[in-house]
Design a protein around this motif. Sequence first.
Motif, mmCIF file in Angstrom:
data_model
loop_
_atom_site.group_PDB
_atom_site.id
_atom_site.type_symbol
_atom_site.label_atom_id
_atom_site.label_comp_id
_atom_site.label_asym_id
_atom_site.label_seq_id
_atom_site.Cartn_x
_atom_site.Cartn_y
_atom_site.Cartn_z
ATOM 1 N N ARG A 52 0.731 -1.031 0.125
ATOM 2 C CA ARG A 52 0.180 -0.032 -0.167
ATOM 3 C C ARG A 52 0.774 1.492 0.104
ATOM 4 N NH1 ARG A 52 -5.007 -0.678 4.120
ATOM 5 N NH2 ARG A 52 -5.244 1.340 3.273
ATOM 6 N N PHE A 53 0.228 2.382 -0.343
ATOM 7 C CA PHE A 53 1.001 3.625 -0.545
ATOM 8 C C PHE A 53 1.707 3.819 0.904
ATOM 9 C CE2 PHE A 53 1.591 8.138 -0.502
ATOM 10 C CZ PHE A 53 2.112 8.455 -1.677
ATOM 11 N N ARG A 83 -0.560 -0.334 -10.537
ATOM 12 C CA ARG A 83 -1.264 0.036 -9.431
ATOM 13 C C ARG A 83 -2.477 -0.241 -9.443
ATOM 14 N NH1 ARG A 83 -1.400 5.790 -9.864
ATOM 15 N NH2 ARG A 83 -1.636 5.893 -7.831
ATOM 16 N N THR A 84 -3.208 -0.736 -8.353
ATOM 17 C CA THR A 84 -4.518 -1.089 -8.314
ATOM 18 C C THR A 84 -5.177 -0.088 -7.294
ATOM 19 O OG1 THR A 84 -4.109 -3.439 -8.674
ATOM 20 C CG2 THR A 84 -6.026 -2.858 -8.004
ATOM 21 N N VAL A 85 -6.259 0.638 -7.820
ATOM 22 C CA VAL A 85 -7.027 1.604 -6.828
ATOM 23 C C VAL A 85 -8.355 0.808 -6.668
ATOM 24 C CG1 VAL A 85 -8.094 3.635 -6.843
ATOM 25 C CG2 VAL A 85 -6.117 3.566 -7.988
ATOM 26 N N HIS A 86 -8.784 0.872 -5.097
ATOM 27 C CA HIS A 86 -9.602 0.163 -4.744
ATOM 28 C C HIS A 86 -10.585 1.023 -4.166
ATOM 29 C CE1 HIS A 86 -7.548 -3.587 -4.466
ATOM 30 N NE2 HIS A 86 -6.243 -3.119 -4.065
ATOM 31 N N ASP A 94 -2.714 -0.329 -4.095
ATOM 32 C CA ASP A 94 -1.443 -1.167 -3.861
ATOM 33 C C ASP A 94 -0.852 -1.079 -5.110
ATOM 34 O OD1 ASP A 94 -2.919 -2.253 -1.557
ATOM 35 O OD2 ASP A 94 -4.079 -3.583 -2.734
ATOM 36 N N SER A 95 0.458 -1.336 -4.876
ATOM 37 C CA SER A 95 1.489 -0.988 -6.065
ATOM 38 C C SER A 95 2.254 -2.479 -5.890
ATOM 39 C CB SER A 95 2.482 0.121 -5.779
ATOM 40 O OG SER A 95 1.750 1.396 -5.889
#
Length: 135
Positions: A52-53, A83-86, A94-95
């Motif tokens: 996570r960031f 990168r996944t943006v939830h 998440d990267s």
Amino acid sequence: MVLTVQKPAIDHDYPADLDPRVEALVTQVISRVADKWTMILLEVLSEHGKQRFSQLLRAADGISQKMLTQTLRQMERDGLVARTVHAAVPPRVDSRLTDLGEGLSYAFCGVWVWAAKNVGRIEAARAAFDAARER
């Protein structure tokens, strides 16, 4: 009498007609990877996987939020990071390394191995250089 031993040039097996795009890409990749934060993020993501960031912010000691964002965006643009943006509150991003990023991380593993094998020699060379300059 000084005896000089010439070592043969290292054969990197480059094609004689190297595509200029490859040359440009290598220059760009070196400048990207020579960036301190890219190297650190490659290492963190390689060792810990998806992060996570906020985890990356803690792991890359000293990086600002702005620099982390910029570095991740550039790495994503270069295909090194996905990168996944939830959709959550608060937002979660998440990267993780892509195959390209993992390959680059593996390639730079050789630099770490070289550094580990040669740290004593480099320190000795630096000490000798510094001592000679003090005279």
